[in-house]
Design a protein around this motif. Structure first.
Motif, PDB file in Angstrom:
ATOM      1  N   VAL A   1     -59.995  31.904  51.902  1.00  0.00           N
ATOM      2  CA  VAL A   1     -60.221  31.339  53.260  1.00  0.00           C
ATOM      3  C   VAL A   1     -60.473  29.723  53.503  1.00  0.00           C
ATOM      4  O   VAL A   1     -61.596  29.441  52.916  1.00  0.00           O
ATOM      5  CB  VAL A   1     -61.094  32.148  54.406  1.00  0.00           C
ATOM      6  CG1 VAL A   1     -61.085  31.329  55.785  1.00  0.00           C
ATOM      7  CG2 VAL A   1     -60.922  33.420  54.178  1.00  0.00           C
ATOM      8  N   LYS A   2     -59.452  28.895  53.754  1.00  0.00           N
ATOM      9  CA  LYS A   2     -59.726  27.404  53.878  1.00  0.00           C
ATOM     10  C   LYS A   2     -59.933  27.209  55.055  1.00  0.00           C
ATOM     11  O   LYS A   2     -59.136  27.338  56.119  1.00  0.00           O
ATOM     12  CB  LYS A   2     -58.349  26.875  52.986  1.00  0.00           C
ATOM     13  CG  LYS A   2     -58.424  27.363  51.614  1.00  0.00           C
ATOM     14  CD  LYS A   2     -56.983  26.656  51.107  1.00  0.00           C
ATOM     15  CE  LYS A   2     -57.062  27.035  49.635  1.00  0.00           C
ATOM     16  NZ  LYS A   2     -55.563  26.443  48.977  1.00  0.00           N
ATOM     17  N   GLN A   3     -60.986  26.320  55.425  1.00  0.00           N
ATOM     18  CA  GLN A   3     -61.266  25.483  56.351  1.00  0.00           C
ATOM     19  C   GLN A   3     -61.292  26.631  57.584  1.00  0.00           C
ATOM     20  O   GLN A   3     -60.805  26.530  58.541  1.00  0.00           O
ATOM     21  CB  GLN A   3     -59.974  24.698  57.041  1.00  0.00           C
ATOM     22  CG  GLN A   3     -60.058  23.370  55.974  1.00  0.00           C
ATOM     23  CD  GLN A   3     -61.142  22.536  55.916  1.00  0.00           C
ATOM     24  OE1 GLN A   3     -61.352  21.883  57.077  1.00  0.00           O
ATOM     25  NE2 GLN A   3     -61.936  22.382  54.782  1.00  0.00           N
ATOM     26  N   GLY A   4     -62.237  27.684  57.474  1.00  0.00           N
ATOM     27  CA  GLY A   4     -62.386  28.653  58.275  1.00  0.00           C
ATOM     28  C   GLY A   4     -63.554  28.199  59.412  1.00  0.00           C
ATOM     29  O   GLY A   4     -63.724  27.246  59.514  1.00  0.00           O
ATOM     30  N   LYS A   5     -64.370  29.242  59.850  1.00  0.00           N
ATOM     31  CA  LYS A   5     -65.410  28.890  60.820  1.00  0.00           C
ATOM     32  C   LYS A   5     -66.302  27.921  60.068  1.00  0.00           C
ATOM     33  O   LYS A   5     -66.799  27.946  58.962  1.00  0.00           O
ATOM     34  CB  LYS A   5     -66.132  30.263  60.998  1.00  0.00           C
ATOM     35  CG  LYS A   5     -67.001  30.064  62.361  1.00  0.00           C
ATOM     36  CD  LYS A   5     -67.718  31.406  62.820  1.00  0.00           C
ATOM     37  CE  LYS A   5     -68.244  31.045  64.037  1.00  0.00           C
ATOM     38  NZ  LYS A   5     -69.232  30.205  64.414  1.00  0.00           N
TER      39      LYS A   5
END
Length: 129
Positions: A13-17
């Motif tokens: 997950v890239k640039q998630g929460k």
């Protein structure tokens, strides 16, 4: 699509929460559904492509789709996309997953943030007679 690691059953997950990158788990069921979805939609780069070529679905579009899905199910409870994240963490905790693993999967830098989910366990303990 390149961020899905089928062998390890994780997705990057890239640039998630919190604009953080992390890995999180994918179940066998999810991987199978992704395979079916990919074949039906002829995906190339994005799992959820946006209207513009080469772009992903916007956060607002995902929220609208989620709201439509909730209304079709008849669920009356006030839920959001964040509810899915909270449920994921809560179920892991209820099934005995170590808090440090949950912290890693959610991308929390401080375990105190993850400890918010322990209230569910306390409730269970209170019911013991």
């Amino acid at each position: 699509m390149k961020d899905i690691d089928r062998e390890r059953m994780v997705i990057h997950v890239k640039q998630g929460k919190g604009r953080k990158d992390r890995y999180t788990v994918l179940s066998e069921v999810t991987l199978n559904l992704l395979d079916i979805y990919a074949k039906e939609t002829r995906l190339d780069s994005w799992v959820f492509p946006g209207a513009e070529e080469g772009k992903h679905l916007s956060e607002r579009s995902v929220q609208k789709l989620f709201e439509k899905a909730i209304s079709r199910t008849g669920i009356k409870k006030n839920v959001s996309l964040h509810s899915l994240r909270h449920s994921f963490a809560t179920h892991l905790l209820e099934n005995g997953t170590d808090l440090r693993y949950i912290q890693e999967l959610l991308g929390h830098s401080d375990v105190k943030t993850t400890e918010r989910y322990t209230h569910v366990r306390r409730k269970d303990v209170m019911r013991i007679q």
